[in-house]
Every structure is written in structure tokens, then in C-alpha cells.
Design an enzyme around this catalytic site. Structure first.
Site, mmCIF file in Angstrom:
data_model
loop_
_atom_site.group_PDB
_atom_site.id
_atom_site.type_symbol
_atom_site.label_atom_id
_atom_site.label_comp_id
_atom_site.label_asym_id
_atom_site.label_seq_id
_atom_site.Cartn_x
_atom_site.Cartn_y
_atom_site.Cartn_z
ATOM 1 N N GLU A 1 0.821 -1.213 0.000
ATOM 2 C CA GLU A 1 0.000 0.000 0.000
ATOM 3 C C GLU A 1 0.859 1.268 0.000
ATOM 4 O O GLU A 1 1.915 1.311 0.625
ATOM 5 C CB GLU A 1 -0.884 -0.011 1.247
ATOM 6 N N LYS B 1 -9.707 2.613 -1.990
ATOM 7 C CA LYS B 1 -9.909 2.089 -0.638
ATOM 8 C C LYS B 1 -11.181 2.670 -0.011
ATOM 9 O O LYS B 1 -11.338 3.884 0.084
ATOM 10 C CB LYS B 1 -8.683 2.424 0.219
ATOM 11 N N CYS C 1 -5.469 -2.915 3.117
ATOM 12 C CA CYS C 1 -5.144 -2.732 4.533
ATOM 13 C C CYS C 1 -6.366 -2.811 5.449
ATOM 14 O O CYS C 1 -6.879 -3.886 5.715
ATOM 15 C CB CYS C 1 -4.386 -1.415 4.701
#
Length: 265
Positions: free
Chosen positions: A42, A111, A146
């Protein structure tokens, strides 16, 4: 499918330096290991230099999109391109890219869940589109970033759609390292698919990151694990046939009673 998973440290606030580093690393892997798929972590272009993103984020995906396309096509390798800060219409997103070995973009994902513990909501905008499948070499895949790992609904949605592999690209802190491994094992077991992660190492702004990139098989067994502190490349070949075998032996998806789950919020 042979994977080269990069557990890297990141130069904060230096996209050009990080792209140069990835180029050199990837060329070495292609020359020695000959992987089918490259996996990056990431925010690998900038790290969590959030206060600088207004100046250093990509604009509409460039130059990182073009950079990854060129590498993928040149070396005929699929790239799970981690994620990077991406400014679109004035908002900055944490954007992941997947490029196939012909240099074609096959999936983009912003995200959805922004992690409050690292101040993401103060600087970034959450994604507005749901996760969906993509395919490489005929294998059905998904991708999470994540903090998304903490929300089992996303992985389950992908698995119900047929995902055989789910990638996790991350900068997961050492303070929550036990959760990092346990959650990946849980996602693999409950969805009977491979979970493959790339997490950074090193420190930035007082936060240590825990590495421990993983390959977890559909039975929940960790078949490859990175160290907590070292920069390293994990090389692992997975057998997609294991997904069908495990789903046949323990037919979780056939046992679901979805009409009894409706209304849960």
C-alpha cells in the site's frame, strides 16, 4: 501461479525515488525468479506522508499507471500494483491498480475504509465503488487495501462471486500485528480461498510497520511468511486447484442460508 511479493521499506514523500526502486527490483525478479505475478504494498509511492499528498499525489493515476503498464508489458508479468495516492477532481484517493502482462489495466479500486488510527480520513476520500472480481490467466481474484481486511463483508462478497485469490496490499502497523495475521487466516478459512498480502516494513512518523507478508491457503494454513523487520521478496507458487478441493471437502457455500441473513446491518 508463481508470485513475487515485495515486502519493502518506502522512502517517505519521494514518488520518483520509489518508482526507480521498484523498477530495479522488478527487473531483478523477472530476470532471476521469473514470476507470473508481482505484488506490491500500500501507498508505495509516498508512504503515509499525508500532509504532502496535495503536492505529490498522482493526478488521475499518472504517472504511476503508465509506469506500471510499461513494466508489465516490457517484462510480460502481471502486476498487483499495490496502492498510491491519487488525486481526482480535487479529492485524493488511496487507489490500487492491477495490470496484466500485456500492459492492460484490468482493475482499479479506491480504498473504501479509511483508517482513523493513521489519520487517513483527514487527508483522503473513501472509495465510492464496491469491490468486484477481476481475472488474470483465467483465475478469479479480488483485492482489498489494509484496513479493509477488518471488514469481512468485503471478502465474503468477493468469495460469493467466485474469488479464488484475494490480495491484501497494506501498511499495517506493528501495534496491531497479531490482528494482521489472525484476520488473514480467518478470511482464508471462512472464504476457502488464497489470501496473499504485501505489507511494508520500516517506520515513518513514529509508526513502526510489521511486515509479515503472507500467503495463506484455502485451508487457513500459512504457506509463506515474511519477517517482521526485513526488506525481502517472498516467492511462492500457488495451486488454484486447492480452492475447488477445499470447497468440495467442506461445502460452506452450499450450506449457506442467505435468506436468514438478510437485514443484518
Amino acid at each position: 501461479m508463481k508470485h513475487a511479493i515485495y515486502q519493502m521499506d518506502i522512502i517517505p514523500g519521494d514518488p520518483e525515488g520509489n518508482r526507480k526502486h521498484i523498477k530495479e527490483w522488478l527487473e531483478k525478479q523477472v530476470g532471476t525468479e521469473k514470476p507470473d505475478i508481482i505484488v506490491l504494498p500500500e501507498m508505495w509511492t509516498t508512504a503515509y506522508a499525508l500532509a504532502q499528498l496535495e503536492k505529490i499525489a498522482d493526478l488521475d493515476g499518472e504517472p504511476t499507471r503508465g509506469f506500471l503498464k510499461e513494466l508489465a508489458k516490457k517484462h510480460h508479468v502481471h502486476i498487483i500494483g499495490g496502492s498510491f495516492a491519487n488525486k481526482v477532481d480535487g479529492a485524493i484517493y488511496n487507489t490500487a491498480l492491477v495490470i496484466n502482462n500485456e500492459g492492460e489495466e484490468v482493475y482499479t479500486y479506491d480504498k473504501i475504509h479509511l483508517v482513523p488510527m493513521l489519520d487517513e480520513p483527514d487527508y483522503l476520500t473513501g472509495g465510492k465503488k464496491q469491490v468486484r472480481l477481476f481475472e488474470l490467466d483465467g483465475v478469479k481474484m479480488g483485492l482489498l487495501i489494509c484496513y479493509d481486511l477488518r471488514f469481512p463483508e468485503l471478502a465474503r462478497e468477493l468469495a460469493i462471486a467466485g474469488a479464488e485469490v484475494i490480495y491484501i496490499t497494506a501498511e499495517w502497523p506493528s501495534a496491531r500485528k497479531d490482528h494482521w495475521k489472525a484476520l488473514q487466516m480467518a478470511r482464508a478459512i471462512e472464504n476457502q480461498c488464497y489470501i496473499i498480502s504485501s505489507n511494508r516494513v520500516g517506520s515513518y512518523n513514529g509508526v513502526d510497520f510489521c511486515g509479515t507478508s503472507l500467503v495463506v491457503d484455502p485451508w487457513g494454513t500459512t504457506v509463506k511468511e515474511g519477517s517482521e523487520e526485513r526488506v525481502e521478496t517472498l516467492i511462492e507458487t500457488i495451486a488454484i486447484s486447492n480452492v475447488e478441493r477445499i470447497r468440495s471437502e467442506v461445502p460452506v457455500f452450499k450450506s449457506r442460508v442467505p435468506e436468514m441473513y438478510q437485514g443484518w446491518k
